[in-house]
Scaffold this motif. Structure first.
Motif, short mmCIF file in Angstrom:
data_model
loop_
_atom_site.label_atom_id
_atom_site.label_comp_id
_atom_site.label_asym_id
_atom_site.label_seq_id
_atom_site.Cartn_x
_atom_site.Cartn_y
_atom_site.Cartn_z
N VAL A 299 -2.93 3.54 -2.01
CA VAL A 299 -3.30 2.73 -3.19
C VAL A 299 -2.43 1.49 -3.24
O VAL A 299 -1.26 1.51 -2.86
CB VAL A 299 -3.15 3.54 -4.51
CG1 VAL A 299 -4.19 4.64 -4.59
CG2 VAL A 299 -1.76 4.12 -4.64
N ARG B 96 -4.08 9.79 5.17
CA ARG B 96 -4.70 9.90 3.84
C ARG B 96 -4.91 8.53 3.20
O ARG B 96 -4.44 7.51 3.69
CB ARG B 96 -3.83 10.77 2.94
CG ARG B 96 -3.75 12.24 3.36
CD ARG B 96 -2.94 13.01 2.31
NE ARG B 96 -2.82 14.43 2.59
CZ ARG B 96 -1.82 14.97 3.25
NH1 ARG B 96 -0.84 14.22 3.74
NH2 ARG B 96 -1.76 16.29 3.43
N GLU B 97 -5.59 8.54 2.05
CA GLU B 97 -5.87 7.31 1.31
C GLU B 97 -4.57 6.70 0.78
O GLU B 97 -3.63 7.43 0.44
CB GLU B 97 -6.81 7.59 0.13
CG GLU B 97 -8.19 8.10 0.52
CD GLU B 97 -9.04 7.05 1.22
OE1 GLU B 97 -8.79 5.84 1.02
OE2 GLU B 97 -9.94 7.45 1.97
N TRP C 149 0.85 -1.19 0.00
CA TRP C 149 0.00 0.00 0.00
C TRP C 149 0.89 1.23 0.00
O TRP C 149 1.76 1.37 0.84
CB TRP C 149 -0.92 -0.02 1.22
CG TRP C 149 -1.88 -1.17 1.18
CD1 TRP C 149 -1.76 -2.37 1.77
CD2 TRP C 149 -3.11 -1.19 0.45
NE1 TRP C 149 -2.83 -3.19 1.47
CE2 TRP C 149 -3.69 -2.47 0.66
CE3 TRP C 149 -3.80 -0.28 -0.36
CZ2 TRP C 149 -4.90 -2.85 0.11
CZ3 TRP C 149 -5.02 -0.65 -0.92
CH2 TRP C 149 -5.56 -1.92 -0.67
N CYS D 227 1.42 5.43 -0.03
CA CYS D 227 0.88 6.76 0.26
C CYS D 227 1.71 7.77 -0.53
O CYS D 227 2.90 7.95 -0.25
CB CYS D 227 0.96 7.06 1.76
SG CYS D 227 0.48 8.76 2.14
N GLY E 27 -7.23 1.28 7.38
CA GLY E 27 -7.11 1.23 5.93
C GLY E 27 -6.44 2.44 5.32
O GLY E 27 -6.38 2.58 4.09
N LYS E 28 -5.91 3.34 6.17
CA LYS E 28 -5.28 4.56 5.64
C LYS E 28 -3.84 4.68 6.12
O LYS E 28 -3.40 3.91 6.99
CB LYS E 28 -6.09 5.78 6.07
CG LYS E 28 -7.48 5.82 5.42
CD LYS E 28 -8.23 7.07 5.79
CE LYS E 28 -9.60 7.09 5.09
NZ LYS E 28 -10.39 8.27 5.45
N CYS E 29 -3.13 5.66 5.56
CA CYS E 29 -1.72 5.87 5.90
C CYS E 29 -1.56 6.11 7.40
O CYS E 29 -2.24 6.99 7.96
CB CYS E 29 -1.17 7.07 5.13
SG CYS E 29 0.49 7.57 5.64
#
Length: 524
Positions: A152, A149-150, A125, A127, A142-144
């Motif tokens: 990917v 933040r989101e 994942w 960031c 599920g985030k940094c």
């Protein structure tokens, strides 16, 4: 021969305009450098910009610029800001400069040759704002885990650095160098959160973008941000270059200052890179907290960002520097509020310091036609106690500066200022004048001027202009009367004459009006 002192700021990521958080880090480093210089060190301050990476490429594209055009503009803006803030840096390193890129490529090659870097495939994942990969377990909801933040999911061929190879050696170094991290609990965080659970090998190259330094032996890969960025502290000194005079002179760094968001990179990755290069590690890494707003972190979307220029243009540089350094405790986040800024300005700067100087200069003019009386010892217990208190405070101020606790040093300076104000009430010079008690009156005015001279000297690393103004108004013109070593003495001032009419250091502000002004600028 002067003892050297090498101090660094992080190199800042130029994705947008610098706010007071970035300014704080730089002012802190500049203050420590100036203090060391005052104490006779050959101090050298490095700052600069970290100009590669996917985020820079994305920001530049949005602006309709090439990445190089974008970073060139940002570097100029940074230099203008540091000039405005009287930052006395000795070098400004940019990671796009050839003196840096060439050496980073050589370092990468060296790590490949020694087997510290190997090729593999990365899936994880990612960031983009932090330019960092995370595993599933490291994410927070599920985030940094660093910025919230989101992230990917990404998969690509990459080179990795064998961090795990050095984990035990790093822990041993921590154990043998207990003061390496300041505050010390940061070291414990690194061990418990990252090293003991199993230090993962670090991805050090990327293929999905090209704004970076190419790997010489495999140019479709660009060297990933942390190996590129962290090595600036030695490439700027000429490490591995033809002229490595500065490197031999200044390395290892005496103090490296970073924010808590990049503590992991500086307390784990950076020492390991240096171990792999067989280089000495920095003597100390100071990790500071953040300047927060009442509603959390500064962000443009919240409309709560404060830029240093806003405060400097309206309230002056020294007031801005003073506030930033006074409000930031070591072990927790500082909170910026317009109310807090104006309160500090009116109370500490205008009332406490400004009035002390005004009253003292006025009394010297009134009672002695501006001529500073000579020191004749301590004719009474009040003066004796005042001297002893001052000596004790000077020692505390030095100790705080030496430990890089600048907010605490300022607290101790203001204790000294408060005591000087109290001394006026205790000695009542206006009564001594009526009673024609010349000896006590001379001693009183001398002690006040002498204390203000010392206050001017110890304030200089933080507030250079205010320091000079204080000394000028007191008639302190000789260089030996301005030196740090002179603050341990009491008979330094010779033949001084104060200014005929004192000038206010700081003008009192209308609190409500100024608070509204600052709030208004935050929404722009």
């Amino acid at each position: 021969m002067k003892e050297k002192f090498y101090i660094t700021t992080p190199i800042y990521y130029p994705s947008g305009r610098f706010h007071i958080g970035t300014a704080y880090t730089t002012v802190l480093a500049d203050t420590i450098k100036k203090y060391k210089k005052q104490r006779g060190y050959e101090a050298y301050l490095l700052t600069g910009e970290d100009e590669h990476g996917q985020k820079i490429q994305t920001v530049a594209e949005k602006r309709g610029k090439t990445p190089q055009e974008h970073v060139d503009e940002m570097a100029e803006d940074a230099k203008k800001l540091w000039k405005l803030m009287n930052i006395e840096y000795d070098d400004f390193i940019r990671t796009t400069e050839e003196r840096h890129t060439k050496i980073v490529q050589q370092i990468f090659d060296k790590f490949m040759e020694t087997g510290d870097i190997y090729k593999g495939e990365y899936e994880g994942w990612y960031c983009e704002p932090c330019e960092t990969y995370f595993t599933e377990t490291q994410l927070k909801e599920g985030k940094c885990p660093d910025c919230g933040r989101e992230v990917v999911k990404m998969k690509e061929e990459a080179y990795f650095f064998r961090m795990s190879k050095y984990a035990d050696r790093l822990i041993k170094f921590y154990e043998e160098n207990v003061e390496f991290a300041k505050p010390e609990y940061r070291k414990t965080e690194m061990i418990n959160n990252f090293i003991k659970p199993g230090l993962e090998d670090l991805c050090v190259s990327r293929t999905t973008f090209d704004w970076g330094i190419p790997v010489l032996k495999d140019p479709k890969h660009v060297i990933y941000v942390w190996l590129d960025a962290l090595t600036n502290y030695i490439t700027a000194l000429g490490y591995m270059s033809e002229d490595d005079t500065k490197f031999k002179k200044y390395w290892p760094a005496d103090l490296q200052i970073v924010g808590k968001d990049i503590a992991r990179f500086h307390l784990i990755y950076w020492p390991i890179f240096l171990m792999a290069l067989d280089l000495p590690l920095p003597k100390k890494i100071l990790v500071h907290n953040w300047i927060m707003m009442k509603d959390g972190k500064m962000s443009k979307s919240k409309g709560n960002v404060i830029y240093p220029e806003t405060l400097i243009d309206r309230y002056g540089l020294d007031a801005t520097r003073y506030y930033l350094l006074r409000e930031m405790p070591e072990s927790q986040d500082g909170i910026f509020t317009p109310e807090g800024f104006i309160e500090r300005y009116n109370t500490n700067l205008c009332n406490d310091l400004g009035n002390l100087l005004n009253r003292t200069v006025a009394m010297c003019n009134k009672y002695f036609a501006g001529q500073v009386p000579q020191y004749n010892g301590t004719p009474n217990e009040v003066d004796k106690e005042f001297e002893e208190f001052t000596d004790s405070q000077i020692q505390k101020i030095e100790e705080k500066y030496d430990k890089y606790d600048i907010n605490l040093a300022l607290q101790e300076i203001w204790v000294l200022i408060s005591r000087a104000n109290k001394y006026i009430d205790e000695t009542t010079p206006w009564v001594l004048a009526k009673e024609e008690n010349k000896e006590k009156l001379e001693s009183c005015i001398y002690h006040l001027i002498e204390n203000l001279r010392k206050i001017g000297i110890v304030l200089k690393p933080v507030m250079s202009e205010t320091s000079e103004n204080i000394l000028k108004q007191l008639g302190i013109t000789k260089e030996e009367e301005k030196e740090w070593d002179s603050i341990k003495k009491y008979d330094t001032i010779k033949q001084a004459k104060v200014i005929e009419k004192g000038e206010p250091l700081f003008m009192r502000l209308d609190a409500k009006e100024e608070e509204e002004y600052i709030k208004g600028t935050m929404k722009q």
